[in-house]
Write a protein that holds these residues in place. Structure first.
Motif, PDB file in Angstrom:
ATOM      1  N   THR A 290       0.814  -1.222   0.000  1.00 14.97           N
ATOM      2  CA  THR A 290       0.000   0.000   0.000  1.00 14.97           C
ATOM      3  C   THR A 290       0.847   1.271   0.000  1.00 14.97           C
ATOM      4  O   THR A 290       0.305   2.373  -0.094  1.00 14.97           O
ATOM      5  N   GLY A 291       2.178   1.150   0.114  1.00 17.44           N
ATOM      6  CA  GLY A 291       3.039   2.332   0.197  1.00 17.44           C
ATOM      7  C   GLY A 291       3.422   2.880  -1.166  1.00 17.44           C
ATOM      8  O   GLY A 291       2.975   2.385  -2.212  1.00 17.44           O
ATOM      9  N   ALA A 292       4.267   3.916  -1.152  1.00 22.66           N
ATOM     10  CA  ALA A 292       4.669   4.586  -2.400  1.00 22.66           C
ATOM     11  C   ALA A 292       5.373   3.611  -3.346  1.00 22.66           C
ATOM     12  O   ALA A 292       5.087   3.578  -4.549  1.00 22.66           O
ATOM     13  N   VAL A 293       6.270   2.803  -2.817  1.00 22.70           N
ATOM     14  CA  VAL A 293       6.996   1.847  -3.666  1.00 22.70           C
ATOM     15  C   VAL A 293       6.112   0.641  -3.974  1.00 22.70           C
ATOM     16  O   VAL A 293       6.094   0.139  -5.100  1.00 22.70           O
ATOM     17  N   GLY A 294       5.344   0.191  -2.985  1.00 22.24           N
ATOM     18  CA  GLY A 294       4.446  -0.948  -3.202  1.00 22.24           C
ATOM     19  C   GLY A 294       3.475  -0.673  -4.338  1.00 22.24           C
ATOM     20  O   GLY A 294       3.214  -1.527  -5.187  1.00 22.24           O
TER      21      GLY A 294
ATOM     22  N   ILE B 142       7.606  15.874  -7.265  1.00 20.76           N
ATOM     23  CA  ILE B 142       6.922  14.654  -6.801  1.00 20.76           C
ATOM     24  C   ILE B 142       7.809  13.413  -6.977  1.00 20.76           C
ATOM     25  O   ILE B 142       8.028  12.668  -6.031  1.00 20.76           O
ATOM     26  N   ASP B 143       8.313  13.198  -8.202  1.00 25.03           N
ATOM     27  CA  ASP B 143       9.122  12.009  -8.476  1.00 25.03           C
ATOM     28  C   ASP B 143      10.423  12.384  -9.169  1.00 25.03           C
ATOM     29  O   ASP B 143      10.423  13.250 -10.053  1.00 25.03           O
ATOM     30  N   SER B 144      11.471  11.669  -8.865  1.00 26.92           N
ATOM     31  CA  SER B 144      12.813  11.679  -9.473  1.00 26.92           C
ATOM     32  C   SER B 144      13.794  12.521  -8.672  1.00 26.92           C
ATOM     33  O   SER B 144      13.485  13.619  -8.225  1.00 26.92           O
ATOM     34  N   HIS B 145      14.965  11.920  -8.505  1.00 33.91           N
ATOM     35  CA  HIS B 145      16.055  12.577  -7.781  1.00 33.91           C
ATOM     36  C   HIS B 145      17.097  13.064  -8.788  1.00 33.91           C
ATOM     37  O   HIS B 145      17.515  12.315  -9.685  1.00 33.91           O
ATOM     38  N   LEU B 146      17.504  14.306  -8.599  1.00 31.12           N
ATOM     39  CA  LEU B 146      18.536  14.921  -9.437  1.00 31.12           C
ATOM     40  C   LEU B 146      19.777  15.062  -8.556  1.00 31.12           C
ATOM     41  O   LEU B 146      19.679  15.532  -7.424  1.00 31.12           O
TER      42      LEU B 146
ATOM     43  N   GLN C  96      19.105  16.685  -5.097  1.00 33.60           N
ATOM     44  CA  GLN C  96      17.826  17.384  -4.980  1.00 33.60           C
ATOM     45  C   GLN C  96      16.769  16.291  -5.112  1.00 33.60           C
ATOM     46  O   GLN C  96      16.509  15.799  -6.213  1.00 33.60           O
ATOM     47  N   GLN C  97      16.202  15.874  -3.977  1.00 36.97           N
ATOM     48  CA  GLN C  97      15.394  14.657  -3.935  1.00 36.97           C
ATOM     49  C   GLN C  97      13.899  14.950  -3.885  1.00 36.97           C
ATOM     50  O   GLN C  97      13.446  15.864  -3.189  1.00 36.97           O
ATOM     51  N   ALA C  98      13.158  14.115  -4.611  1.00 35.73           N
ATOM     52  CA  ALA C  98      11.704  14.268  -4.704  1.00 35.73           C
ATOM     53  C   ALA C  98      11.018  13.894  -3.393  1.00 35.73           C
ATOM     54  O   ALA C  98      11.550  13.117  -2.591  1.00 35.73           O
ATOM     55  N   THR C  99       9.805  14.391  -3.230  1.00 32.88           N
ATOM     56  CA  THR C  99       9.065  14.106  -1.989  1.00 32.88           C
ATOM     57  C   THR C  99       8.634  12.642  -1.902  1.00 32.88           C
ATOM     58  O   THR C  99       8.554  12.096  -0.811  1.00 32.88           O
ATOM     59  N   SER C 100       8.380  11.977  -3.035  1.00 31.25           N
ATOM     60  CA  SER C 100       7.954  10.569  -2.960  1.00 31.25           C
ATOM     61  C   SER C 100       9.063   9.682  -2.402  1.00 31.25           C
ATOM     62  O   SER C 100       8.805   8.549  -1.998  1.00 31.25           O
ATOM     63  N   GLY C 101      10.283  10.188  -2.369  1.00 32.77           N
ATOM     64  CA  GLY C 101      11.386   9.438  -1.770  1.00 32.77           C
ATOM     65  C   GLY C 101      11.192   9.231  -0.279  1.00 32.77           C
ATOM     66  O   GLY C 101      11.826   8.363   0.320  1.00 32.77           O
ATOM     67  N   ALA C 102      10.329  10.039   0.325  1.00 28.28           N
ATOM     68  CA  ALA C 102      10.073   9.895   1.769  1.00 28.28           C
ATOM     69  C   ALA C 102       8.851   9.026   2.022  1.00 28.28           C
ATOM     70  O   ALA C 102       8.362   8.951   3.144  1.00 28.28           O
ATOM     71  N   GLY C 103       8.339   8.354   0.994  1.00 27.25           N
ATOM     72  CA  GLY C 103       7.167   7.491   1.167  1.00 27.25           C
ATOM     73  C   GLY C 103       5.901   8.307   1.288  1.00 27.25           C
ATOM     74  O   GLY C 103       5.897   9.534   1.079  1.00 27.25           O
ATOM     75  N   TYR C 104       4.789   7.625   1.628  1.00 28.86           N
ATOM     76  CA  TYR C 104       3.511   8.313   1.786  1.00 28.86           C
ATOM     77  C   TYR C 104       3.069   8.250   3.248  1.00 28.86           C
ATOM     78  O   TYR C 104       3.139   7.185   3.844  1.00 28.86           O
ATOM     79  N   PRO C 105       2.597   9.337   3.885  1.00 27.94           N
ATOM     80  CA  PRO C 105       2.422  10.688   3.356  1.00 27.94           C
ATOM     81  C   PRO C 105       3.716  11.489   3.284  1.00 27.94           C
ATOM     82  O   PRO C 105       3.714  12.595   2.736  1.00 27.94           O
TER      83      PRO C 105
END
Ligand code: NAP
Length: 356
Positions: free
Chosen positions: A13-17, A239-243, A175-184
């Motif tokens: 149920t998580g961001a990666v799942g 939201i997604d992708s790390h630079l 510079q890391q996206a917020t989805s890298g921290a999972g949900y929420p």
């Protein structure tokens, strides 16, 4: 055609799942048969338990599965783990010991000497550690293979083609996206209109994971790459992708053309380029001076490519450039699926040998 192999997703149920479920819809070899999450979700229909944050909707067959609790019996021979480290630490070796092949995104076992830390195009030979692992842990058909931290991943992909020039020192700023921290994840009041100059844990993980992933398997163990590295991690409202911006010292002082040619011709060793999830070009160089950008470049190679650009001289270390990858696809679920494809083709999943 082979019958598809049933797979279970832990942390479904998580961001990666969720990304696993999205990427596995119509996968030629694997079928999602079991979904597992916390007590909060267990016993509920997946479609009701999940707060779906990726595009589209969950596939109907998965939406109708009942979420299983962690620790119950699983039938699927292959298990993808998208659990937090604390939840992964007990269950992953337990499942491997019970005969499951576990492909994990959690950090719990990444640095164990007998656990391969995979990025398939870069270090497919590291899969040989599974034979060592099975012997040492008395696992017969089970195995545990990890993929890396999602921020070091685009760095490792960009550096692998440059190893022949001698990579000796590195300076990295992410510079890391917020989805890298999972949900929420990161609260909107913290990240909107803002940049946070700190990401818990990542600055320590990045250099040690890079040394292992870029190291050599000598038949018994991984000999780490000898590289000095300095790292700074930041969180940005993407939201997604790390630079990641990298300054690198290369011993043999190649030209810019040699570097770009090395990126563009990089493919990884057979059979990796022929796996269903492998992108045609794992490292894509863009010569436009304002790229790579998260919004425009994260879906390169269906989210499985690393995009590099802005290569230029660095007054301190020699060269500097940007590298970018989609954190929940290439930095997590997509890489895990590709690793499982490689394990299947290399004969590490009992009774399942797909043809490519
Ligand atoms: P997340 O959004 O917080 O999802 C965590 C998942 O684990 C949820 O499905 C949650 O279920 C489940 N869970 C939590 N505690 C549990 C427990 N005690 N027992 C069973 N299930 C439990 O996290 P994420 O971002 O997807 O990250 C998952 C893992 O991948 C982490 O180890 C992370 O470090 C790693 N990773 C993440 C990324 C990324 O870009 N996000 C990239 C690479 C690696 P409920 O919904 O029921 O609570």
């Amino acid at each position: 055609m082979n019958k598809k192999l049933n797979v279970a997703i832990l942390g479904a149920t998580g961001a990666v799942g969720q990304r696993f479920i999205q990427l596995l819809e119509n996968h030629p070899w694997f079928k999602v048969a079991e979904v597992v999450a916390s007590e909060r979700s267990a016993g509920r229909r997946y479609g009701d338990a999940v707060h779906w944050v990726v595009d589209g909707l969950p596939p109907q067959d998965v939406a109708n599965l009942i979420v299983k609790p962690l620790g119950g019996h699983l039938d699927s021979p292959l298990v993808f783990s998208a659990l937090p480290k604390e939840a992964a630490v007990e269950i992953e070796p337990e499942l491997a010991s019970a005969g499951h092949v576990v492909a994990t995104n959690a950090s719990a076992y990444r640095m164990e000497t007998d656990v391969p830390l995979m990025l398939a195009e870069v270090n497919s030979s590291h899969l040989g550690l599974i034979d060592i692992q099975r012997k040492a842990r008395n696992w017969t058909s089970g195995a545990l293979a990890a993929n890396s931290n999602c921020t070091i991943m685009p760095v490792v992909m960009a550096l692998a083609p440059l190893l022949k020039f001698g990579v000796t020192r590195l300076h990295m700023v992410s510079q890391q996206a917020t989805s890298g921290a999972g949900y929420p994840g990161v609260a909107s009041l913290d990240i909107l209109d803002n940049v946070i100059p700190y990401v818990s844990g990542d600055e320590d993980k990045m250099p040690i994971e890079a040394r292992k992933m870029l190291g050599q398997f000598n038949g018994q163990a991984i000999v780490d790459l000898n590289v000095r590295a300095s790292t700074t991690c930041t969180r940005v409202p993407v939201i997604d992708s790390h630079l990641v911006h990298i300054s690198v010292e290369l011993e043999s002082k190649p030209s810019m053309t040699e570097i770009i040619d090395s990126w563009s011709s990089f493919r990884g060793l057979d059979p990796v380029p022929r796996l269903p999830s492998s992108p045609a070009l794992p490292v894509q160089h863009i010569s436009l001076q304002d790229r790579p950008q998260p919004r425009r470049d994260r879906m390169a190679g269906n989210g499985m490519a690393s995009v590099v650009g802005r290569l230029r001289p660095c007054e301190i270390l020699g060269y500097k450039f940007f590298t970018l990858a989609h954190n929940t696809i290439r930095g997590a679920a997509g890489s895990s699926i590709q690793n499982a494809e490689l394990m299947a083709v290399c004969g590490y999943i009992d009774g399942f040998s797909p043809e490519i």
